[in-house]
Design an enzyme around this catalytic site. Structure first.
Site, PDB file in Angstrom:
ATOM      1  N   ASP A 288       0.893  -1.168   0.000  1.00  6.28           N
ATOM      2  CA  ASP A 288       0.000   0.000   0.000  1.00  6.28           C
ATOM      3  C   ASP A 288       0.923   1.208   0.000  1.00  6.28           C
ATOM      4  O   ASP A 288       1.616   1.459   0.988  1.00  6.28           O
ATOM      5  CB  ASP A 288      -0.877  -0.043   1.256  1.00  6.28           C
ATOM      6  CG  ASP A 288      -1.751   1.198   1.400  1.00  6.28           C
ATOM      7  OD1 ASP A 288      -1.572   2.149   0.609  1.00  6.28           O
ATOM      8  OD2 ASP A 288      -2.603   1.213   2.307  1.00  6.28           O
TER       9      ASP A 288
ATOM     10  N   LYS B  72      -7.673  -4.975   4.040  1.00  4.93           N
ATOM     11  CA  LYS B  72      -8.224  -4.731   5.378  1.00  4.93           C
ATOM     12  C   LYS B  72      -8.291  -6.002   6.221  1.00  4.93           C
ATOM     13  O   LYS B  72      -9.234  -6.246   6.955  1.00  4.93           O
ATOM     14  CB  LYS B  72      -9.622  -4.080   5.307  1.00  4.93           C
ATOM     15  CG  LYS B  72      -9.663  -2.796   4.480  1.00  4.93           C
ATOM     16  CD  LYS B  72      -8.831  -1.668   5.061  1.00  4.93           C
ATOM     17  CE  LYS B  72      -8.950  -0.397   4.243  1.00  4.93           C
ATOM     18  NZ  LYS B  72      -7.961  -0.323   3.138  1.00  4.93           N
TER      19      LYS B  72
ATOM     20  N   TYR C 273       1.147   0.454  15.039  1.00  5.57           N
ATOM     21  CA  TYR C 273       0.162   0.222  13.989  1.00  5.57           C
ATOM     22  C   TYR C 273       0.476   1.050  12.746  1.00  5.57           C
ATOM     23  O   TYR C 273       0.627   2.257  12.821  1.00  5.57           O
ATOM     24  CB  TYR C 273      -1.252   0.581  14.489  1.00  5.57           C
ATOM     25  CG  TYR C 273      -2.284   0.327  13.432  1.00  5.57           C
ATOM     26  CD1 TYR C 273      -2.573  -0.971  13.034  1.00  5.57           C
ATOM     27  CD2 TYR C 273      -2.932   1.371  12.790  1.00  5.57           C
ATOM     28  CE1 TYR C 273      -3.488  -1.220  12.032  1.00  5.57           C
ATOM     29  CE2 TYR C 273      -3.852   1.136  11.791  1.00  5.57           C
ATOM     30  CZ  TYR C 273      -4.124  -0.166  11.416  1.00  5.57           C
ATOM     31  OH  TYR C 273      -5.029  -0.407  10.413  1.00  5.57           O
TER      32      TYR C 273
ATOM     33  N   LYS D 169      -3.025  -2.531   8.079  1.00  5.65           N
ATOM     34  CA  LYS D 169      -3.043  -3.992   8.157  1.00  5.65           C
ATOM     35  C   LYS D 169      -2.150  -4.599   7.083  1.00  5.65           C
ATOM     36  O   LYS D 169      -1.697  -3.912   6.177  1.00  5.65           O
ATOM     37  CB  LYS D 169      -4.477  -4.493   8.039  1.00  5.65           C
ATOM     38  CG  LYS D 169      -5.127  -4.662   9.385  1.00  5.65           C
ATOM     39  CD  LYS D 169      -4.490  -5.802  10.187  1.00  5.65           C
ATOM     40  CE  LYS D 169      -4.903  -5.715  11.650  1.00  5.65           C
ATOM     41  NZ  LYS D 169      -4.164  -6.617  12.510  1.00  5.65           N
TER      42      LYS D 169
END
Ligand code: F6R
Ligand code: MG
Ligand code: MG
Length: 373
Positions: free
Chosen positions: A12, A133, A229, A232
């Site tokens: 991503d 996701k 974080y 994902k």
């Protein structure tokens, strides 16, 4: 005989309107870069597509797995795309490129990788799964159904080439170690492990009788690389089909129904895994629900079988009406889960939430707690 390698490397590196979909200009940059690499002879063929906000580079070549030049090509492609994403101020530009300098292999640097090298059979169908996701262990249930559950895969019962079963490599993401378990011999122990999706993920599958590779999955845990974080892991998985492996129809059959996976909205929620065609490969409601696309290709003399203009021949399996029922189920389950808001089990349990931004919120409350007398 020279072996063919299929490499699927993804990242991503920025998307349009939040974490929704890869922007068109990035596809063009990636296609141009890989076309040059094909011309130079580094790769034999390629396909660029997306799973929501993840850019997916599917390549075939003769260099083997973990080859520095192939990984560098993917890394450089992501860098070029990031440059454009930054120019356009796309959301999360360069998000998954967690290290500054390339050091020989993209593993551990952010991008996800699934690669397999094999000697081509008379005909070699390969099924490509890519999800958004969610996390690599989202494939645990899928791979169990395909390779270990005779109620899904008739071939486990009917085809003598498969009755010896399959062996699974299971990766422990917390301790960076793996174990190989054989199904059906050790089926219950296998399920004991891979049912714990927060920790264990299936990384490879071989046919037990001849140790022929049949599936590989990416096992990146971005949060464990970055220590915090960062979105994902949005995994990918390759599965070979037919002639003594599960048939293509058996490989996609588990998606007649949805099932729950972790990673929806802020990597913090359970969500129903929704099979979609490429046209619906974009995340919408509550940044989801978690979606999976599935493309069928044929590997042919080191290349993706292509039309006369060189365009790979692909089947967009989940576009089919046969998956409408699973989509409806997923939509209904989404509505049900979202009605529960931030209450467990719609939200992930405390252990998984450690890797999100929630602990920062809770920490601020700590000084206000008074011990009960
Ligand atoms: C990204 C993801 C999204 C984001 C959410 C908040 O992979 O899962 O659900 O976590 O959109 O993003 P920020 O904090 O960047 O506004
Ligand atoms: Mg994103
Ligand atoms: Mg994504």
């Amino acid at each position: 005989m020279v072996k063919t390698t299929v490499s699927l490397i993804k990242a991503d590196i920025g998307s349009v309107a939040g974490h929704s979909v890869v922007a068109q200009p990035l596809f063009e940059i990636a296609k141009k870069k890989l076309a040059e690499a094909q011309k130079s002879g580094l790769i034999n063929s390629f396909l660029v597509f997306n799973a929501g906000d993840d850019l997916e580079l599917l390549m075939t070549h003769f260099k083997g797995e973990n080859h520095q030049d192939i990984h560098k090509l993917a890394w450089d492609t992501f860098l070029d795309c990031t440059k454009k994403a930054k120019e356009l101020k796309l959301y999360g530009a360069g998000q998954d490129l967690l290290k500054d300098a390339f050091s020989g292999n993209v593993k551990g640097m952010g991008p996800g990788v699934a690669e397999m090298e094999f000697e081509e059979r008379g005909s070699d169908p390969v099924i490509v799964f890519a999800a958004d996701k969610t996390e690599p262990s989202a494939f645990n249930y899928l791979l169990y159904r395909i390779f270990a559950d005779p109620s899904n895969t008739a071939g486990l019962v009917i085809d003598p080439k498969m009755t010896g079963g399959f062996k699974f490599e299971v990766f422990d993401a917390y301790e960076d170690k793996s174990v190989v378990l054989e199904s059906p011999k050790e089926l219950y122990q296998l399920i004991a492990l891979i049912g714990a999706t927060s920790r264990y993920m299936v990384s490879k599958v071989w046919r037990t009788s001849d140790s022929e590779i049949v599936s590989v999955s990416s096992t990146t845990k971005l949060s464990l690389i970055a220590g915090t974080y960062v979105g994902k892991d949005d995994p990918v998985c390759l599965v070979r089909g037919q002639s003594g492996f599960p048939s293509v129809g058996e490989i996609i059959a588990p998606f007649q129904h949805t099932y729950l996976v972790a990673g929806w909205m802020r990597g913090s929620h359970w969500g129903p895994f929704m099979p979609v065609g490429l046209k619906d490969s974009k995340c919408t409601v509550f940044d989801g629900p978690p979606r999976i696309v599935c493309l069928g290709v044929q590997i042919s003399n080191g290349k993706l079988a292509a039309d006369d203009d060189g365009n790979p021949l692909i089947v967009d399996f989940f576009e089919d009406v046969a998956f409408n029922g699973a989509r409806q189920e997923a939509i209904q389950m989404s509505q049900f889960l979202r009605r529960m808001g931030e209450f467990e089990p719609a939200r992930l349990g405390p252990e998984a939430m450690e890797y999100t931004t929630l602990p920062q919120v809770l920490k601020a409350l700590e000084p206000r707690f008074k011990k009960n007398k």
